[in-house]
Design an enzyme around this catalytic site. Sequence first.
Site, PDB file in Angstrom:
ATOM      1  N   SER A   1       0.845  -1.193   0.000  1.00  0.00           N
ATOM      2  CA  SER A   1       0.000   0.000   0.000  1.00  0.00           C
ATOM      3  C   SER A   1       0.879   1.241   0.000  1.00  0.00           C
ATOM      4  CB  SER A   1      -0.875   0.008   1.247  1.00  0.00           C
ATOM      5  OG  SER A   1      -0.032   0.088   2.379  1.00  0.00           O
ATOM      6  N   LYS A   2       0.259   2.357  -0.272  1.00  0.00           N
ATOM      7  CA  LYS A   2       0.960   3.641  -0.327  1.00  0.00           C
ATOM      8  C   LYS A   2       1.697   3.880   1.010  1.00  0.00           C
ATOM      9  CE  LYS A   2       0.886   7.872  -2.460  1.00  0.00           C
ATOM     10  NZ  LYS A   2       1.679   7.979  -3.628  1.00  0.00           N
TER      11      LYS A   2
END
Length: 466
Positions: free
Chosen positions: A239-240
């Site tokens: 994920s970011k």
Amino acid sequence: MSNRVVTRFAPSPTGHLHIGGARTAIFCWLLARHFGGEFYLRIEDTDLERSRQEYTDSILASMRWLGLDWDGEPVYQTQRTALYNAAVDRLLETGHAYWCSCSPEEVDAMREEARAKGLKPRYNGKCREQNLGAGEGHCVRLKIPAVGKVVFDDMVKGTIAVDISELDDMVIRRADGMPTYNMAVVVDDNEMGITHVLRGDDHVSNTPKQILIYEALGLPVPRFGHVPMILGPDRQKLSKRHGARAVIEYEQDGLLPQALVNYLVRLGWSHGDQEIFSLEELVSFFDGSSLNAAAAAFDPEKLQWLNAHYMRHLPLDALAALTTPFVHQAGFPQADEALVAQLAPLFRERASNLKDLATAFTPLLSDAAHVSYDSSAVAKALTEEGRAHVTGVCRVLEKLEVFDIANTERVLQEYVTDNALKFKQVGPPVRVALLGYMGGPHLPDVMAFLGREETVRRLEQASNMK
Ligand code: GLU
């Protein structure tokens, strides 16, 4: 492996270059460079809605920043529709493809029917033997073999075999006249002379389809390798928050490209237990073997560690050149590389990226009036006694004739000894007086950098604090 190695990186310009794509690009680049082959770029810009020139520019800039040079000019798929259509026409002429008049709704119904029977949802071949010609709403489908298997030896995953019954007569030209993605990729990879297709394993299901197109066109099939995606530290999709970021963001954060390259290569490839590789070593060791079939997890701390390593080992002038823009950003536009080269050695051991390094210069580049004092450090060190020592040190320093590292060090020591003190009674208050915080570089280095006037000004300013 054949002697001629030609690879390509084929990004879709629908966003900036992310670390997953960057790793694929690095692998392709290394494979080509190891074998003295060629490495090409192909911009897969056929999704007109989502593709943007600014993303192409950004991807190319990130490639350059990473040091991944490519051969020739990048190839743009949108400029090659005629080439793809010529191949589709050839398949129609040789009977390897046929026109299909089924509407999307009909195809959906066929899929539904297959699903209801517990079969793989697929087109049922209704138009296969109809000998239809071109016409409004007609697409072109590949006539795949009725039975058999598509088998290929994946460079990463080993042998992969897919039964033809898993596949159907795929569309190769849509009813709007546009060739489909798999068709374009095959024509391009062949026309560009690609011998090795290394890509993310989200494409592994496209490969049997592409192989069937190669075979129908009578073209040699390249070698394929599918690298697993990069997982987050929690082994879930990256994920970011966990580092699924664009290369350009790492650049803006002050990472060194060689650290990111080294880090990404090791995320999916190994050479014994070696962790740190120069680019020359990578080129010499990376031959496409030892690619890991298991997905690797992103470890931000290891990336920082590698970056700190590269920062410590970079020649000072190179480090200064790279750090200077960050110093400008930190609010000191007048700082030049020579000044940064003076400061960098004081802080480089403690910084893990260029941005932190540049920020660490702040107390030394600000004038006395703008030093920001950490209140807890002030409370701890600049007590009445501490301030008395700051004054005492100030008195001896202002008399120094040659204000350099050796002399400031000597008088500081003398002040401690002459007054029968311990260094820890004197060092911390002087440190907080000069820098505003506890910690930081060796005090004589700081004083010599600031010079007599500024050192005295800061010591006096702190003596007068209460
Ligand atoms: N454009 C595809 C992607 O960005 C690459 C496909 C390929 O490498 O064959 O995922």
